[in-house]
Design a protein around this motif. Structure first.
Motif, PDB file in Angstrom:
ATOM      1  N   ARG A 239       0.632  -1.786   0.142  1.00  0.00           N
ATOM      2  CA  ARG A 239      -0.161   0.180  -0.427  1.00  0.00           C
ATOM      3  C   ARG A 239       1.238   1.341  -0.059  1.00  0.00           C
ATOM      4  NH1 ARG A 239      -2.714  -0.960   5.274  1.00  0.00           N
ATOM      5  NH2 ARG A 239      -0.371  -1.508   6.011  1.00  0.00           N
ATOM      6  N   GLU A 240       0.786   2.314  -0.320  1.00  0.00           N
ATOM      7  CA  GLU A 240       1.395   3.695  -0.109  1.00  0.00           C
ATOM      8  C   GLU A 240       1.892   3.871   0.999  1.00  0.00           C
ATOM      9  OE1 GLU A 240      -1.452   6.886  -1.880  1.00  0.00           O
ATOM     10  OE2 GLU A 240      -1.751   5.938  -4.063  1.00  0.00           O
ATOM     11  N   ALA A 241       1.385   3.507   1.515  1.00  0.00           N
ATOM     12  CA  ALA A 241       1.512   3.898   3.580  1.00  0.00           C
ATOM     13  C   ALA A 241       2.372   2.717   4.011  1.00  0.00           C
ATOM     14  CB  ALA A 241       0.320   3.781   4.471  1.00  0.00           C
ATOM     15  N   ASP A 242       2.760   1.742   3.643  1.00  0.00           N
ATOM     16  CA  ASP A 242       3.992   1.059   3.711  1.00  0.00           C
ATOM     17  C   ASP A 242       5.099   1.528   3.312  1.00  0.00           C
ATOM     18  OD1 ASP A 242       1.850  -0.832   4.077  1.00  0.00           O
ATOM     19  OD2 ASP A 242       1.781  -2.058   2.215  1.00  0.00           O
ATOM     20  N   ARG A 243       5.159   2.142   2.298  1.00  0.00           N
ATOM     21  CA  ARG A 243       6.895   2.441   1.749  1.00  0.00           C
ATOM     22  C   ARG A 243       7.076   3.921   2.177  1.00  0.00           C
ATOM     23  NH1 ARG A 243       8.093  -1.176  -2.256  1.00  0.00           N
ATOM     24  NH2 ARG A 243       7.125  -3.185  -1.670  1.00  0.00           N
ATOM     25  N   THR A 244       7.728   4.449   2.528  1.00  0.00           N
ATOM     26  CA  THR A 244       7.849   5.826   2.639  1.00  0.00           C
ATOM     27  C   THR A 244       9.347   6.448   2.469  1.00  0.00           C
ATOM     28  OG1 THR A 244       8.439   5.724   5.159  1.00  0.00           O
ATOM     29  CG2 THR A 244       5.847   6.110   4.242  1.00  0.00           C
ATOM     30  N   LEU A 245      10.223   7.020   2.033  1.00  0.00           N
ATOM     31  CA  LEU A 245      11.428   7.740   2.071  1.00  0.00           C
ATOM     32  C   LEU A 245      11.264   9.025   3.178  1.00  0.00           C
ATOM     33  CD1 LEU A 245      13.135   7.328  -1.528  1.00  0.00           C
ATOM     34  CD2 LEU A 245      13.603   6.421   0.123  1.00  0.00           C
ATOM     35  N   THR A 246      12.158   8.557   4.027  1.00  0.00           N
ATOM     36  CA  THR A 246      12.144  10.019   4.891  1.00  0.00           C
ATOM     37  C   THR A 246      13.985  10.883   4.762  1.00  0.00           C
ATOM     38  OG1 THR A 246      10.846   9.346   6.383  1.00  0.00           O
ATOM     39  CG2 THR A 246      11.787  11.369   7.435  1.00  0.00           C
ATOM     40  N   ALA A 298      24.061  12.158   2.134  1.00  0.00           N
ATOM     41  CA  ALA A 298      24.096  12.670   3.380  1.00  0.00           C
ATOM     42  C   ALA A 298      22.597  13.280   3.809  1.00  0.00           C
ATOM     43  CB  ALA A 298      24.607  14.225   2.580  1.00  0.00           C
ATOM     44  N   ARG A 299      21.767  13.177   3.750  1.00  0.00           N
ATOM     45  CA  ARG A 299      21.097  13.489   4.495  1.00  0.00           C
ATOM     46  C   ARG A 299      20.378  12.264   5.049  1.00  0.00           C
ATOM     47  NH1 ARG A 299      17.620  17.680   1.012  1.00  0.00           N
ATOM     48  NH2 ARG A 299      15.829  17.173   3.478  1.00  0.00           N
ATOM     49  N   ARG A 300      20.747  11.135   5.347  1.00  0.00           N
ATOM     50  CA  ARG A 300      20.611  10.340   6.429  1.00  0.00           C
ATOM     51  C   ARG A 300      19.467   9.937   6.501  1.00  0.00           C
ATOM     52  NH1 ARG A 300      22.816  13.924   9.623  1.00  0.00           N
ATOM     53  NH2 ARG A 300      21.106  14.823  10.356  1.00  0.00           N
ATOM     54  N   THR A 301      18.819   8.985   4.960  1.00  0.00           N
ATOM     55  CA  THR A 301      18.154   9.335   4.142  1.00  0.00           C
ATOM     56  C   THR A 301      17.774   7.818   5.348  1.00  0.00           C
ATOM     57  OG1 THR A 301      18.590   9.773   2.271  1.00  0.00           O
ATOM     58  CG2 THR A 301      15.993   8.043   2.617  1.00  0.00           C
ATOM     59  N   ILE A 302      16.094   7.530   5.863  1.00  0.00           N
ATOM     60  CA  ILE A 302      15.910   6.344   6.271  1.00  0.00           C
ATOM     61  C   ILE A 302      14.895   5.772   5.801  1.00  0.00           C
ATOM     62  CG2 ILE A 302      14.002   5.202   8.148  1.00  0.00           C
ATOM     63  CD1 ILE A 302      17.337   6.420   8.987  1.00  0.00           C
ATOM     64  N   THR A 303      14.343   4.516   5.414  1.00  0.00           N
ATOM     65  CA  THR A 303      13.210   3.872   4.552  1.00  0.00           C
ATOM     66  C   THR A 303      12.529   3.024   5.668  1.00  0.00           C
ATOM     67  OG1 THR A 303      14.476   2.153   4.291  1.00  0.00           O
ATOM     68  CG2 THR A 303      14.728   3.733   2.089  1.00  0.00           C
ATOM     69  N   THR A 304      10.856   3.102   5.276  1.00  0.00           N
ATOM     70  CA  THR A 304      10.211   1.898   5.595  1.00  0.00           C
ATOM     71  C   THR A 304       9.293   1.456   5.008  1.00  0.00           C
ATOM     72  OG1 THR A 304       8.558   3.533   5.781  1.00  0.00           O
ATOM     73  CG2 THR A 304       9.812   3.451   7.887  1.00  0.00           C
ATOM     74  N   CYS A 305       8.907  -0.046   5.119  1.00  0.00           N
ATOM     75  CA  CYS A 305       8.635  -0.608   4.002  1.00  0.00           C
ATOM     76  C   CYS A 305       7.714  -2.320   5.115  1.00  0.00           C
ATOM     77  CB  CYS A 305       8.970  -1.248   2.783  1.00  0.00           C
ATOM     78  SG  CYS A 305      10.751  -3.100   3.664  1.00  0.00           S
ATOM     79  N   GLU A 307       7.736  -5.097   5.160  1.00  0.00           N
ATOM     80  CA  GLU A 307       9.255  -6.260   5.320  1.00  0.00           C
ATOM     81  C   GLU A 307       9.766  -5.154   6.782  1.00  0.00           C
ATOM     82  OE1 GLU A 307      11.309  -7.570   2.561  1.00  0.00           O
ATOM     83  OE2 GLU A 307      10.122  -7.890   1.170  1.00  0.00           O
ATOM     84  N   ASN A 308      10.200  -4.529   6.783  1.00  0.00           N
ATOM     85  CA  ASN A 308      10.879  -2.925   8.142  1.00  0.00           C
ATOM     86  C   ASN A 308      10.397  -2.316   8.152  1.00  0.00           C
ATOM     87  OD1 ASN A 308      13.335  -2.613   9.775  1.00  0.00           O
ATOM     88  ND2 ASN A 308      15.104  -2.879   7.499  1.00  0.00           N
ATOM     89  N   PRO A 309       8.878  -2.470   8.998  1.00  0.00           N
ATOM     90  CA  PRO A 309       8.268  -0.936   9.447  1.00  0.00           C
ATOM     91  C   PRO A 309       8.994   0.090  10.540  1.00  0.00           C
ATOM     92  CG  PRO A 309       7.292  -2.884  10.276  1.00  0.00           C
ATOM     93  CD  PRO A 309       8.396  -4.092   9.241  1.00  0.00           C
ATOM     94  N   PHE A 359      16.513  -2.981  -5.500  1.00  0.00           N
ATOM     95  CA  PHE A 359      17.502  -1.921  -4.786  1.00  0.00           C
ATOM     96  C   PHE A 359      16.448  -1.243  -3.792  1.00  0.00           C
ATOM     97  CE2 PHE A 359      19.851  -3.173  -7.990  1.00  0.00           C
ATOM     98  CZ  PHE A 359      21.617  -3.382  -7.669  1.00  0.00           C
ATOM     99  N   SER A 360      16.795  -0.384  -3.124  1.00  0.00           N
ATOM    100  CA  SER A 360      15.605   0.690  -2.158  1.00  0.00           C
ATOM    101  C   SER A 360      15.194   1.982  -3.296  1.00  0.00           C
ATOM    102  CB  SER A 360      16.307   1.350  -0.851  1.00  0.00           C
ATOM    103  OG  SER A 360      16.289  -0.171   0.123  1.00  0.00           O
ATOM    104  N   VAL A 361      16.610   2.288  -3.883  1.00  0.00           N
ATOM    105  CA  VAL A 361      16.994   3.856  -4.812  1.00  0.00           C
ATOM    106  C   VAL A 361      17.352   3.210  -5.945  1.00  0.00           C
ATOM    107  CG1 VAL A 361      16.944   5.731  -4.902  1.00  0.00           C
ATOM    108  CG2 VAL A 361      15.788   5.007  -2.660  1.00  0.00           C
ATOM    109  N   THR A 362      16.516   4.168  -7.256  1.00  0.00           N
ATOM    110  CA  THR A 362      17.570   3.738  -8.441  1.00  0.00           C
ATOM    111  C   THR A 362      17.850   5.278  -9.071  1.00  0.00           C
ATOM    112  OG1 THR A 362      15.802   3.238  -9.706  1.00  0.00           O
ATOM    113  CG2 THR A 362      17.061   1.275  -8.829  1.00  0.00           C
ATOM    114  N   ILE A 363      19.356   5.207  -9.303  1.00  0.00           N
ATOM    115  CA  ILE A 363      19.521   6.455 -10.260  1.00  0.00           C
ATOM    116  C   ILE A 363      19.539   5.955 -11.281  1.00  0.00           C
ATOM    117  CG2 ILE A 363      19.955   8.669 -10.473  1.00  0.00           C
ATOM    118  CD1 ILE A 363      21.512   7.855  -6.797  1.00  0.00           C
ATOM    119  N   VAL A 364      19.121   6.630 -12.714  1.00  0.00           N
ATOM    120  CA  VAL A 364      19.035   5.475 -13.990  1.00  0.00           C
ATOM    121  C   VAL A 364      19.484   7.219 -15.046  1.00  0.00           C
ATOM    122  CG1 VAL A 364      17.886   4.382 -16.121  1.00  0.00           C
ATOM    123  CG2 VAL A 364      17.286   4.518 -13.796  1.00  0.00           C
ATOM    124  N   LEU A 365      20.731   6.599 -15.541  1.00  0.00           N
ATOM    125  CA  LEU A 365      20.892   7.642 -16.785  1.00  0.00           C
ATOM    126  C   LEU A 365      20.281   7.084 -17.801  1.00  0.00           C
ATOM    127  CD1 LEU A 365      22.873   9.585 -18.077  1.00  0.00           C
ATOM    128  CD2 LEU A 365      24.864   7.935 -17.973  1.00  0.00           C
TER     129      LEU A 365
END
Length: 454
Positions: A239-246, A298-305, A307-309, A359-365
């Motif tokens: 669900r939308e609320a399950d995945r966050t990037l802070t 550097a922004r000390r990003t925190i992920t939740t999902c 599997e890891n709420p 991966f949690s985050v992908t950066i695509v060229l």
């Protein structure tokens, strides 16, 4: 909450898997095909099917396309199906990872004679199985079947009576380094995927599909499903609320901060560099993708999902940078080593090698960034699909302005060949669909750099 009249994503997945597993023992056709979107649990299904098909008198053959895929499956069997006697059939040139060599429940061998009498499941690459010419088994499971060329299927078809074909129809198609025009449109085209040729010649074969992606967040599924999987739509298991990037707060925001904050909110972002024809070697773009990765950490990003709420601090290993060309990945890795030691552990690779990864985050060229042409290679739908479907939380695309104009200047004009059976959509249309979506999520690199929070 799921309404009472609707089943949950897990229930839908269980129903789909049960239908497949129940059909296998009574299958009268020589094959059964399972189409799977990214992150739908292909490996789980392969392991469940192998468990169901393994017989005391004959092991179940499992065929994958690369050694890394084989090693991954062997690990899954050992971890989740420890009661199965698992064997790893390997070539002499491949070094099996130490953890598999040390595992007491895994047998490893280069010759089938040493493994077949004491194994319930034998796993190997298609090329290794093609060397086995004097054996035949009741069942084989072919993993990543859309990556298998049809001529490779012919080399291995003699070793099994029936097969379960499991794969992702949106991934990169098999390729050849020689000219293949004379085969196009033929029902036996050896450069088509094994599944495409199989279905073209056996139109009554049963085809199932997995309905849920457990990897992709709800923000990604509508675009990916519509652009790359028009014949096999799917939805998100979360669900939308399950995945966050802070991200940690700050006073001064750069365009890089804006792009990662936008991606954290919406799941997508396009960081647009000024229009310029650079070809494959674009140092500014290389520095940009690394700068985004650096800023995420550097922004000390925190992920939740789901599997890891409780939250997880984003680490270099949770980030991937994807490119179209090997030399682009090489240059980015070289820059990372020289200038960004804090990014050690980030994956930098091509779409071909990122297939199957998560991966949690992908950066695509973007494959078309900085180009003056739009070749079939750069327009291939599978390439863009792989690059934009590796993430669980957010995908950030870096590209030079002007891709829309480039696409309009190079309309799709590939000839249509009677008999083509590919499920992959037209690359020109898929690129336009993705770009149209990303226009809603575009941050310019030339935005004002000294912007404070309101």
């Amino acid at each position: 909450m799921t309404p009472p009249h609707q089943s949950s994503p897990q229930q839908q997945m269980d129903t789909a898997a049960r239908a497949i597993l129940e059909q296998l023992p009574t299958l009268t056709h020589r094959g059964l095909v399972v189409d799977s979107p990214p992150g739908a649990g292909k490996s789980t299904l392969v392991a469940q099917a192998a468990d169901a098909l393994a017989q005391s008198s004959a092991p179940c053959v499992v065929i994958a396309q690369t050694n890394s895929q084989v090693d991954h499956l062997v690990r899954r069997f050992a971890r989740y199906h420890p009661h199965l006697r698992t064997a790893r059939l390997t070539g002499t040139e491949h070094t099996v990872p130490d953890d598999l060599q040390a595992h007491p429940g895994i047998r490893i061998g280069t010759r089938i004679e040493a493994l077949e009498k004491t194994a319930d499941v034998i796993v190997g690459t298609a090329m290794k199985w093609a060397t086995v010419t004097d054996r035949r088994w009741p069942w084989a499971i072919i993993d990543e079947a859309y990556q298998m060329r049809s001529d490779t299927l012919l080399w291995t078809a003699g070793i099994f009576d029936r097969a379960l074909f499991v794969g992702d129809p949106g991934q990169l198609a098999p390729f050849s380094e020689v000219e293949t025009d004379r085969f196009q449109g033929l029902s036996h085209d050896p450069t088509n995927s094994a599944v495409a040729v199989l279905l073209a010649n056996n139109r009554d074969l049963p085809v199932h599909s997995l309905p849920v992606s457990w990897r992709l967040p709800p923000s990604a599924v509508p675009l990916i499903s519509d652009a790359f999987y028009p014949s096999t739509p799917f939805h998100a298991g979360s669900r939308e609320a399950d995945r966050t990037l802070t991200l940690s707060p700050l006073d001064i925001r750069t365009p890089t901060d804006e792009v990662i904050e936008h991606a954290a909110r919406t799941g997508w972002a396009l960081f647009e560099l000024p229009a310029r024809i650079t070809g494959q070697h674009d140092i500014e773009a290389f520095q940009t993708v690394l700068g985004i990765a650096e800023r995420l950490l550097a922004r000390r990003t925190i992920t939740t999902c789901e599997e890891n709420p409780q939250g997880h601090a984003l680490l270099p290993g949770d980030i991937a940078i994807g490119t179209a060309h090997c030399d682009q990945a090489h240059h980015i890795r070289a820059l990372l080593t020289r200038q960004y030691p804090q990014l050690h552990g980030i994956t930098v690779d091509t779409a071909n090698r990122l297939q199957g990864c998560e991966f949690s985050v992908t950066i695509v060229l973007h494959p078309l960034s900085g180009r003056g042409d739009a070749s079939a290679f750069h327009l291939e739908a599978g390439r863009l699909c792989v690059l934009t479907t590796r993430h669980r939380h957010a995908c950030i695309v870096v590209a030079r302005a002007g891709i829309a104009e480039l696409l309009d200047a190079h309309p799709s004009n590939d000839p249509v060949h009677p008999g083509d059976a590919s499920k992959v959509p037209d690359g020109w249309e898929a690129n336009h669909a993705v770009l149209a979506h990303l226009t809603q999520h575009t941050i310019s690199s030339q935005a004002r750099t000294d912007r404070r929070r309101g």
